[in-house]
Design a protein around this motif. Structure first.
Motif, short mmCIF file in Angstrom:
data_model
loop_
_atom_site.label_atom_id
_atom_site.label_comp_id
_atom_site.label_asym_id
_atom_site.label_seq_id
_atom_site.Cartn_x
_atom_site.Cartn_y
_atom_site.Cartn_z
N UNK A 1 0.67 -1.13 0.02
CA UNK A 1 0.02 0.04 0.01
C UNK A 1 0.64 1.16 -0.20
N UNK A 2 1.94 1.23 0.66
CA UNK A 2 2.71 2.39 0.72
C UNK A 2 4.39 1.96 0.33
N UNK A 3 5.02 2.67 -0.42
CA UNK A 3 6.24 2.21 -0.99
C UNK A 3 7.07 3.54 -0.56
N UNK B 1 -4.37 6.79 -1.90
CA UNK B 1 -5.23 6.87 -3.03
C UNK B 1 -4.46 6.11 -4.10
N UNK B 2 -5.31 5.27 -4.81
CA UNK B 2 -4.83 4.81 -6.11
C UNK B 2 -5.48 5.52 -6.97
N UNK B 3 -4.56 6.29 -7.67
CA UNK B 3 -4.69 7.50 -8.43
C UNK B 3 -4.20 7.47 -9.89
N UNK C 1 -3.78 19.13 9.78
CA UNK C 1 -2.43 19.14 9.16
C UNK C 1 -1.30 18.55 9.74
N UNK C 2 -1.43 17.78 11.10
CA UNK C 2 -0.82 17.25 11.79
C UNK C 2 -1.18 15.77 11.92
N UNK C 3 -2.34 15.52 11.62
CA UNK C 3 -2.93 14.16 11.84
C UNK C 3 -2.96 13.38 10.69
N UNK C 4 -3.27 13.82 9.54
CA UNK C 4 -3.45 13.11 8.24
C UNK C 4 -2.39 13.26 7.32
N UNK C 5 -2.12 12.31 6.49
CA UNK C 5 -1.20 12.24 5.23
C UNK C 5 -2.04 11.53 4.18
N UNK C 6 -1.69 11.96 2.87
CA UNK C 6 -2.33 11.46 1.70
C UNK C 6 -0.97 10.61 0.86
N UNK C 7 -1.23 9.51 0.76
CA UNK C 7 -0.15 8.93 -0.08
C UNK C 7 -0.56 8.64 -1.39
N UNK C 8 -0.14 8.90 -2.49
CA UNK C 8 -0.62 8.73 -3.68
C UNK C 8 0.20 7.52 -4.57
N UNK C 9 -0.71 6.75 -5.12
CA UNK C 9 0.00 5.41 -5.98
C UNK C 9 -0.61 5.45 -7.26
N UNK C 10 0.36 5.57 -8.32
CA UNK C 10 0.18 5.73 -9.73
C UNK C 10 -0.47 4.63 -10.11
N UNK D 1 -9.35 4.85 -5.73
CA UNK D 1 -9.84 3.78 -4.60
C UNK D 1 -9.05 4.32 -3.28
N UNK D 2 -9.51 4.39 -2.15
CA UNK D 2 -8.99 4.80 -0.97
C UNK D 2 -8.99 3.67 0.16
N UNK D 3 -7.62 3.83 0.67
CA UNK D 3 -7.52 2.97 1.89
C UNK D 3 -7.36 3.87 3.15
#
Length: 225
Positions: free
Chosen positions: A46-48, A65-67, A89-98, A191-193
């Motif tokens: 899920x996260x690289x 997010x699979x984006x 801003x300190x609690x959530x991060x968004x990781x983008x997957x191609x 698609x979100x996780x």
């Protein structure tokens, strides 16, 4: 006599240690297993390590997010994910997957985004490409010149980018993300996780609710606004 007693005691202690290790073999590899688990948590399908991250790197809530940059629904969701990051801003991060589901046009845009990431220009290039998506992704046609032009106006070093687009490093990222798309059985974008859990049912309000629940949990609160 004293030396003999000392020798017997030392032998008994050694035998006891051997018995404990044999009876609990997990102790033998406990350190290695712990390190392995920590490594798995740091990088998985899920996260690289190469995955673009928007928001705080240390945030306790991770939205993956699979984006596909050519996807109209991904463009529609981006303002929402941006508002979520601004709210926490300190609690959530968004990781983008191609996720190249729209063929060549997606692949070209993904390569440009990956080069932008390497130039520390990922977010402005992403936002520019989404804002002008209809110029380069209309009807699935590829307009590579438009993609590069838009990205350059957003801060991409075009000369360097053109040298890197088909480099082995960019290809490796592209191939890894495609493999992870298949491994996670992704069939649509976005698609979100949320903290590893698939967002199901899918929807904008459902995403907000899932993030709110995770933020409340990590904050030790009953509810998160």
């Amino acid at each position: 006599m004293y030396k003999k007693a000392t020798f017997i005691l030392a032998g008994a202690l050694m035998l006891t240690a051997i018995i404990v290790i044999v009876s609990r073999p997990s102790l033998l590899g406990m350190g290695a297993e712990t390190a392995s688990r920590e490594g798995a948590q740091a990088e998985n399908s899920l996260v690289r390590a190469h995955s673009p991250v928007l928001g705080s790197e240390e945030a306790p809530v991770t939205v993956v997010e699979f984006f596909d940059p050519a996807c109209e629904a991904c463009r529609a969701f981006y303002p929402l994910t941006k508002r979520i990051l601004e709210a926490y801003p300190e609690k959530v991060r968004l990781v983008v997957r191609y996720t190249p589901f729209h063929g060549d046009v997606s692949e070209t845009a993904i390569r440009v985004l990956e080069v932008a990431r390497r130039q520390d220009a990922f977010q402005p290039v992403l936002e520019a490409l989404l804002a002008r998506q209809s110029q380069w992704a209309a009807h699935g046609s590829v307009d590579e010149e438009a993609i590069m032009e838009i990205a350059s106006e957003a801060g991409l070093n075009r000369a360097t980018a053109e040298e890197q687009l088909n480099s082995p490093e960019v290809q490796a990222v592209f191939d890894q993300d495609k493999a992870d798309v298949e491994a996670n059985q992704i069939s649509k974008t976005p698609t979100f996780f949320v903290n590893g859990e698939l967002l199901d049912p899918f929807g904008m309000q459902e995403l907000v609710d899932a993030v709110n629940r995770e933020v409340a949990e990590v904050s030790g609160e009953g509810d998160a606004s």
